[in-house]
Structures are given as structure tokens and as C-alpha cells.
Design a protein around this motif. Structure first.
Motif, PDB file in Angstrom:
ATOM      1  N   ASP A   1       0.839  -1.037   0.113  1.00  0.00           N
ATOM      2  CA  ASP A   1      -0.335   0.324   0.097  1.00  0.00           C
ATOM      3  C   ASP A   1       1.220   1.127   0.472  1.00  0.00           C
ATOM      4  O   ASP A   1       0.327   2.506  -0.806  1.00  0.00           O
ATOM      5  CB  ASP A   1      -0.549  -0.074   1.081  1.00  0.00           C
ATOM      6  N   ASP A   2       2.299   1.023   0.339  1.00  0.00           N
ATOM      7  CA  ASP A   2       2.524   2.254   0.786  1.00  0.00           C
ATOM      8  C   ASP A   2       3.534   3.008  -0.649  1.00  0.00           C
ATOM      9  O   ASP A   2       4.225   3.636  -0.709  1.00  0.00           O
ATOM     10  CB  ASP A   2       3.616   2.068   1.489  1.00  0.00           C
ATOM     11  N   ILE A   3       4.104   1.601  -1.088  1.00  0.00           N
ATOM     12  CA  ILE A   3       5.104   2.362  -2.267  1.00  0.00           C
ATOM     13  C   ILE A   3       4.221   2.808  -3.585  1.00  0.00           C
ATOM     14  O   ILE A   3       3.547   3.032  -3.926  1.00  0.00           O
ATOM     15  CB  ILE A   3       5.519   0.460  -3.778  1.00  0.00           C
ATOM     16  N   ASN A   4       5.745   3.473  -4.116  1.00  0.00           N
ATOM     17  CA  ASN A   4       4.667   4.950  -4.585  1.00  0.00           C
ATOM     18  C   ASN A   4       4.300   3.940  -6.494  1.00  0.00           C
ATOM     19  O   ASN A   4       5.006   2.308  -6.241  1.00  0.00           O
ATOM     20  CB  ASN A   4       6.220   5.361  -5.837  1.00  0.00           C
ATOM     21  N   VAL A   5       3.771   4.636  -6.847  1.00  0.00           N
ATOM     22  CA  VAL A   5       2.511   3.830  -8.504  1.00  0.00           C
ATOM     23  C   VAL A   5       4.224   3.302  -9.450  1.00  0.00           C
ATOM     24  O   VAL A   5       4.407   2.105 -10.229  1.00  0.00           O
ATOM     25  CB  VAL A   5       2.652   5.119  -9.390  1.00  0.00           C
ATOM     26  N   ARG A   6       5.234   4.570  -9.552  1.00  0.00           N
ATOM     27  CA  ARG A   6       6.207   3.859 -10.588  1.00  0.00           C
ATOM     28  C   ARG A   6       7.851   3.902  -9.967  1.00  0.00           C
ATOM     29  O   ARG A   6       8.087   4.321  -9.071  1.00  0.00           O
ATOM     30  CB  ARG A   6       6.244   5.205 -11.079  1.00  0.00           C
ATOM     31  N   TRP A   7       8.639   2.389 -10.404  1.00  0.00           N
ATOM     32  CA  TRP A   7       9.849   2.165  -9.815  1.00  0.00           C
ATOM     33  C   TRP A   7      10.360   2.600 -11.087  1.00  0.00           C
ATOM     34  O   TRP A   7      10.377   1.780 -11.983  1.00  0.00           O
ATOM     35  CB  TRP A   7       9.516   1.464  -8.774  1.00  0.00           C
ATOM     36  N   GLU A   8      12.015   2.585 -10.742  1.00  0.00           N
ATOM     37  CA  GLU A   8      12.952   2.001 -11.897  1.00  0.00           C
ATOM     38  C   GLU A   8      14.362   1.056 -11.434  1.00  0.00           C
ATOM     39  O   GLU A   8      14.355   1.694 -10.595  1.00  0.00           O
ATOM     40  CB  GLU A   8      13.319   2.985 -13.056  1.00  0.00           C
ATOM     41  N   ASP A   9      14.895   1.026 -12.292  1.00  0.00           N
ATOM     42  CA  ASP A   9      16.175   0.462 -12.007  1.00  0.00           C
ATOM     43  C   ASP A   9      17.431   0.381 -12.719  1.00  0.00           C
ATOM     44  O   ASP A   9      18.071   0.107 -13.093  1.00  0.00           O
ATOM     45  CB  ASP A   9      15.743  -1.218 -12.333  1.00  0.00           C
TER      46      ASP A   9
ATOM     47  N   TYR B   1       9.071   0.598 -14.330  1.00  0.00           N
ATOM     48  CA  TYR B   1       8.279  -0.107 -14.155  1.00  0.00           C
ATOM     49  C   TYR B   1       6.601   0.978 -13.541  1.00  0.00           C
ATOM     50  O   TYR B   1       6.671   1.210 -12.757  1.00  0.00           O
ATOM     51  CB  TYR B   1       8.495  -1.007 -12.842  1.00  0.00           C
ATOM     52  N   GLU B   2       5.631   0.154 -13.599  1.00  0.00           N
ATOM     53  CA  GLU B   2       4.236   0.428 -12.912  1.00  0.00           C
ATOM     54  C   GLU B   2       3.823  -0.329 -11.883  1.00  0.00           C
ATOM     55  O   GLU B   2       3.849  -1.662 -12.415  1.00  0.00           O
ATOM     56  CB  GLU B   2       3.412   1.083 -14.390  1.00  0.00           C
TER      57      GLU B   2
ATOM     58  N   ILE C   1      17.726  -3.951  -7.797  1.00  0.00           N
ATOM     59  CA  ILE C   1      16.857  -2.965  -6.192  1.00  0.00           C
ATOM     60  C   ILE C   1      16.325  -2.100  -7.680  1.00  0.00           C
ATOM     61  O   ILE C   1      16.830  -1.581  -8.599  1.00  0.00           O
ATOM     62  CB  ILE C   1      18.593  -2.336  -5.951  1.00  0.00           C
ATOM     63  N   PHE C   2      15.374  -1.890  -7.412  1.00  0.00           N
ATOM     64  CA  PHE C   2      14.716  -1.193  -8.040  1.00  0.00           C
ATOM     65  C   PHE C   2      14.184   0.477  -6.670  1.00  0.00           C
ATOM     66  O   PHE C   2      13.499  -0.016  -5.519  1.00  0.00           O
ATOM     67  CB  PHE C   2      12.881  -1.388  -8.224  1.00  0.00           C
ATOM     68  N   LEU C   3      13.895   1.458  -7.395  1.00  0.00           N
ATOM     69  CA  LEU C   3      14.067   3.058  -6.703  1.00  0.00           C
ATOM     70  C   LEU C   3      12.435   3.422  -7.302  1.00  0.00           C
ATOM     71  O   LEU C   3      12.472   3.179  -8.771  1.00  0.00           O
ATOM     72  CB  LEU C   3      15.606   3.631  -6.773  1.00  0.00           C
ATOM     73  N   PRO C   4      12.261   4.337  -6.693  1.00  0.00           N
ATOM     74  CA  PRO C   4      10.944   4.826  -6.821  1.00  0.00           C
ATOM     75  C   PRO C   4      12.040   5.937  -7.582  1.00  0.00           C
ATOM     76  O   PRO C   4      12.209   6.877  -7.563  1.00  0.00           O
ATOM     77  CB  PRO C   4      10.571   5.088  -5.620  1.00  0.00           C
TER      78      PRO C   4
ATOM     79  N   LEU D   1      22.931   1.013  -5.481  1.00  0.00           N
ATOM     80  CA  LEU D   1      23.509   0.859  -7.728  1.00  0.00           C
ATOM     81  C   LEU D   1      21.887   0.072  -7.849  1.00  0.00           C
ATOM     82  O   LEU D   1      21.441  -0.052  -7.156  1.00  0.00           O
ATOM     83  CB  LEU D   1      24.259   0.499  -7.503  1.00  0.00           C
ATOM     84  N   THR D   2      22.215  -0.282  -9.109  1.00  0.00           N
ATOM     85  CA  THR D   2      20.656  -0.499  -9.373  1.00  0.00           C
ATOM     86  C   THR D   2      21.541  -1.390 -10.915  1.00  0.00           C
ATOM     87  O   THR D   2      22.324  -0.679 -11.847  1.00  0.00           O
ATOM     88  CB  THR D   2      19.826  -0.376 -10.158  1.00  0.00           C
ATOM     89  N   ARG D   3      20.908  -2.452 -11.993  1.00  0.00           N
ATOM     90  CA  ARG D   3      20.973  -3.254 -12.534  1.00  0.00           C
ATOM     91  C   ARG D   3      20.751  -2.725 -13.407  1.00  0.00           C
ATOM     92  O   ARG D   3      22.365  -2.848 -14.210  1.00  0.00           O
ATOM     93  CB  ARG D   3      20.698  -4.977 -12.732  1.00  0.00           C
ATOM     94  N   GLY D   4      20.209  -2.106 -13.862  1.00  0.00           N
ATOM     95  CA  GLY D   4      20.147  -0.749 -14.855  1.00  0.00           C
ATOM     96  C   GLY D   4      20.899   0.198 -14.619  1.00  0.00           C
ATOM     97  O   GLY D   4      22.066   0.719 -15.968  1.00  0.00           O
ATOM     98  N   MET D   5      21.857   0.464 -13.795  1.00  0.00           N
ATOM     99  CA  MET D   5      22.659   1.361 -14.021  1.00  0.00           C
ATOM    100  C   MET D   5      23.539   0.790 -14.392  1.00  0.00           C
ATOM    101  O   MET D   5      25.026   1.186 -15.009  1.00  0.00           O
ATOM    102  CB  MET D   5      23.235   2.343 -12.642  1.00  0.00           C
ATOM    103  N   LEU D   6      24.115  -0.468 -14.235  1.00  0.00           N
ATOM    104  CA  LEU D   6      25.508  -1.032 -13.735  1.00  0.00           C
ATOM    105  C   LEU D   6      25.821  -2.351 -15.785  1.00  0.00           C
ATOM    106  O   LEU D   6      26.700  -2.497 -15.738  1.00  0.00           O
ATOM    107  CB  LEU D   6      25.593  -2.259 -13.021  1.00  0.00           C
ATOM    108  N   LYS D   7      24.144  -2.066 -15.895  1.00  0.00           N
ATOM    109  CA  LYS D   7      24.390  -3.019 -17.038  1.00  0.00           C
ATOM    110  C   LYS D   7      25.721  -2.542 -18.167  1.00  0.00           C
ATOM    111  O   LYS D   7      26.294  -3.377 -19.375  1.00  0.00           O
ATOM    112  CB  LYS D   7      23.305  -3.111 -17.628  1.00  0.00           C
ATOM    113  N   GLN D   8      25.959  -1.327 -18.574  1.00  0.00           N
ATOM    114  CA  GLN D   8      26.729  -0.339 -19.509  1.00  0.00           C
ATOM    115  C   GLN D   8      28.101  -0.776 -19.381  1.00  0.00           C
ATOM    116  O   GLN D   8      29.332  -0.097 -19.627  1.00  0.00           O
ATOM    117  CB  GLN D   8      26.593   0.887 -19.640  1.00  0.00           C
ATOM    118  N   MET D   9      28.534  -1.138 -17.320  1.00  0.00           N
ATOM    119  CA  MET D   9      29.563  -1.381 -17.016  1.00  0.00           C
ATOM    120  C   MET D   9      30.801  -2.539 -17.856  1.00  0.00           C
ATOM    121  O   MET D   9      30.094  -3.155 -17.963  1.00  0.00           O
ATOM    122  CB  MET D   9      29.814  -0.937 -15.879  1.00  0.00           C
ATOM    123  N   THR D  10      32.146  -1.808 -17.936  1.00  0.00           N
ATOM    124  CA  THR D  10      32.673  -3.320 -18.333  1.00  0.00           C
ATOM    125  C   THR D  10      32.936  -4.393 -17.125  1.00  0.00           C
ATOM    126  O   THR D  10      32.942  -3.711 -15.907  1.00  0.00           O
ATOM    127  CB  THR D  10      33.917  -3.246 -18.381  1.00  0.00           C
TER     128      THR D  10
END
Length: 408
Positions: free
Chosen positions: A58-66, A71-72, A144-147, A339-348
Motif C-alpha cells: 500500500d505504501d509503495i509509489n506507483v512507478r519504480w525504475e532500475d 516499472y508501473e 534494486i528498484f528505486l521510486p 546501485l541498480t542493475r540497469g545503472m551497471l549494465k553498461q559497465m565492463t
């Protein structure tokens, strides 16, 4: 999966509006300052886990991102499942994608429907709210997903992720051999990425703010190093002789024709910020590929201003530091925020390893690998400690995420 499809259809128009909201160049200074202060304050906060799934749903925001997808999030009471419909950022807008997750309630845990080992928890650390995905067998952090922060006046969380990862001071490592000599920066030239407020207090003036447009592309606004000294410009004039014929002069020396005179004027005319690697003006579009300690860049676009790098040129930048005061290293973000997986996806893999090692090095830890120890011994900020200090809760999260990505 009908609930997932229904959710994605209902929110498509709202996401178009959200995409247009993110079309801007750089951060609002006050918001940048607020974000930085909150991040630095939260880095030592304890991790608090919300164990009552009914309450945190009930507390979580509607949208989260990685950091890659947004994500909705909808909890379906009938199916007892958490549905995460996904959109991918592409050139200033969110576009629907087949990517998405479904976590079904099993007992007191929400487990991913396609992998029962992965469970999701709602956790906080200071101002950070997180949906943390862990492997229930090993305890390792998988994602990890962040609002998505609607309260931000000029930035979405997605853009904040890019600022936190890439922002900082870079120096030129190499340029292509055929770059024009008059646009070759000296070894002292730097590129400054990030908010004006975050960098101007460090003897910099108006560095180039940037916007991450997705697909490994950076768009720079009109920020530039205004303090760079202009070189003396020759005196150009047209003199008429006694017969009224024009003579094209540069510093009292006549040039052979008007075309030469025009070319000399254009090439020697002072440019805003006077070129240099830090004179980022635009709009300017760079495509980049991350390296372990910086990036390789291809200049894709410039808007009628001659400066270095020119259109089509390739070069390599080495990152010297980020913009977090007192947090040293190439990738200081790993000791400041989740950190999130999406942030790190471009890292070698080398970049991920350097990011991981820097976390330990900031606490004074030594390294068994001789090459790694030699590297950190060469860093002015590194101080080996007999009794290294403990990692913060956020660093522990990031270490777990980094180790998992390195081992894959």
C-alpha cells in the motif's frame, strides 16, 4: 497476465507526459544541491526492512525504475501478485516493452513467478526507498528498484541515476590521429560532466551539463568553461586602394584573395569558451562506451559551432573523480547510494571490479592481488589501515550486487 496488459494500457498516455517532462539540459541547481545532501546523509543510514507485505504494498509509489527500465507497480489482490509492467527509455520518452516482472505471494514472501529463489522486500535507508530482490538461498542482492520521483522539478530518478554514475571530472586520454591541430586540446584540458552547482565550487565555471537520452548517448546543453582565456585574435580589415579595389588584410599583411581572408577569419575567430575539451556547447550529442575508468566517445552531432571535439571525431576520456565531496575514487557513487542493475549494465567487468575494489579501499582494506594493491598504493587518497572500518549498509547492498554481476 491480463492484469499486466490492462495496467500497461491504462498508463501509456501518462508515460508520454512523463517522457516530455525529462527533456531538459542539466539539473536545477537547488534540486541538485538537495539531492546531493540527501545522498550523503543517507550513505551511513541503517537498512530497515518492511516485513508486512500488505502494508508496504500500500505504501509503495506507483512507478519504480532500475536505471534502464521504468516499472508501473500494481498489486493484484485477486491474484495475490505484484505486477511490474515495464517501459524503456528511448530518446526522451518511455516506450512500452515486453520486459516486466511478476511476484506472486507464497506464504509471507513475494517470489518471482519465473524463479522461486528470487524474493522481493521493501527496504529503506535514509531517504532511499527500495524494492530489493534477493536470492532466498544465498541472500545475494540480484536487483534494486528505486521510486520514480515525481517531486523532482527538473529531473526524473532515471536521469539522476545517469548524473550520479557519470558526473565528474574527466581528462583526455587519446584522440584520433587525424584530428585538426588547432582543435587538439592540451594534456591539461578536462571535460566536466554534471550540474553547475555540483562542480562550480571547485574552481570551475559553468561546466557542461548533460542529459542522458538512452542508448548510451549523452546530449550536452550550452554549458561551457567561460573562464578559459581567449587567444589574441589578428586584426582583420578590408582596405580600398586609390582605384577602389579591395585588399584583404590580416595584421597589416595582405592575403591573396577574399576566400583566404574569410577562411582565416573563421578559423581564428574566438569561439565561445574557446574550444578545449571542456568547452561543451550545443546541443551536442555524444555516443559513448564505458571503459573501466572512463569512456570512449564518438561525437555524433554539433550545432554550428566549431570546437573540439568536432563532428565525427573519436576520443577517449579517463575519469578522475566524481562530484561527491570527500568520497574519492573513479566511481564514488558506489559508496553513496544504492546501485541498480540497469545503472551497471553498461559497465565492463573491469569497471565493475574497480568499483567494487574502491568500496573496500575507502575503508583502508588491503588486497591480496599484487596488481590491485599496487594500483591503490598509487592513489593519493588511499590509506591502508591495520583495522579497516566497516562497510555501510548501502555499501553492503552494492557489494552484493557487484559481486553477482562480476561472477555472471
Amino acid at each position: 497476465m491480463t492484469s499486466m496488459k490492462r495496467m500497461m494500457a491504462m498508463t501509456a498516455l501518462a508515460l508520454v507526459t512523463l517522457g516530455s517532462h525529462a527533456q531538459r539540459e542539466g539539473q536545477n541547481p537547488e534540486y541538485a544541491k538537495q539531492q546531493l545532501e540527501q545522498q550523503l546523509a543517507a550513505r551511513t543510514s541503517k537498512l530497515v526492512k518492511k516485513t508486512n507485505y500488505k502494508k508496504w504494498v500500500d505504501d509503495i509509489n506507483v512507478r519504480w525504475e532500475d536505471g534502464e527500465y521504468m516499472y508501473e507497480v500494481v498489486y493484484d489482490e485477486e491474484e495475490k501478485a505484484l505486477l511490474m509492467g515495464a517501459w524503456k527509455w528511448n530518446q526522451y520518452r518511455w516506450e512500452p516493452t515486453e520486459q516486466g516482472y511478476r511476484f506472486a505471494l507464497k506464504g509471507s514472501r513475494l517470489q518471482r513467478s519465473d524463479n522461486a529463489k528470487l524474493v522481493i522486500d521493501y527496504e529503506t535507508a535514509g531517504t532511499w526507498q527500495m524494492l530489493v530482490v534477493r536470492n532466498s538461498k544465498t541472500g545475494n542482492v540480484e536487483d534494486i528498484f528505486l521510486p520514480e520521483k515525481d517531486a523532482a522539478p527538473t529531473e526524473t530518478q532515471f536521469q539522476q541515476d545517469a548524473q550520479d554514475l557519470l558526473g565528474g571530472v574527466y581528462r583526455l586520454r587519446s584522440i584520433e590521429e587525424n584530428a585538426p591541430n588547432d582543435y587538439r586540446p592540451s594534456d591539461e584540458d578536462k571535460a566536466y560532466f554534471g550540474s553547475v552547482w555540483l562542480l562550480e565550487s571547485r574552481e570551475l565555471k559553468d561546466p557542461g551539463a548533460f542529459l542522458y537520452t538512452g542508448n548510451c548517448q549523452l546530449q550536452f546543453g550550452d554549458g561551457r568553461m567561460k573562464y578559459v582565456e581567449q587567444p589574441p585574435m589578428p586584426k582583420f580589415e578590408v582596405r580600398a586602394d586609390e582605384y577602389g579595389r579591395p585588399h584583404f588584410m590580416m595584421d597589416d599583411v595582405e592575403l591573396p584573395d577574399e576566400a583566404t581572408w574569410n577562411r582565416e577569419r573563421e578559423e581564428r575567430m574566438p569561439r565561445p569558451g574557446y574550444g578545449g575539451h571542456g568547452a561543451l556547447m550545443g546541443p551536442t550529442l555524444w555516443s559513448y562506451q564505458l571503459t573501466a575508468d572512463g569512456m570512449k566517445v564518438h561525437a555524433e552531432l554539433q550545432n554550428g559551432v566549431r570546437y573540439y571535439p568536432c563532428f565525427g571525431q573519436k576520443f577517449e576520456l579517463t575519469k578522475e573523480r566524481g562530484y561527491y565531496e570527500g568520497i574519492d575514487g573513479v566511481w564514488p557513487v558506489a559508496s553513496v547510494r544504492p546501485l541498480t542493475r540497469g545503472m551497471l549494465k553498461q559497465m565492463t567487468k573491469d569497471g565493475l571490479q574497480l568499483m567494487l575494489n574502491e568500496i573496500y579501499a575507502r575503508h583502508g582494506q588491503s588486497f591480496k592481488d599484487a596488481a590491485t594493491q599496487t594500483y591503490f598504493n598509487s592513489q593519493s587518497w588511499y590509506k591502508k589501515a591495520k583495522k579497516p572500518s566497516a562497510l555501510t549498509a548501502i555499501e553492503q547492498l552494492n557489494v552484493s550486487m557487484l559481486k553477482g554481476m562480476i561472477s555472471q
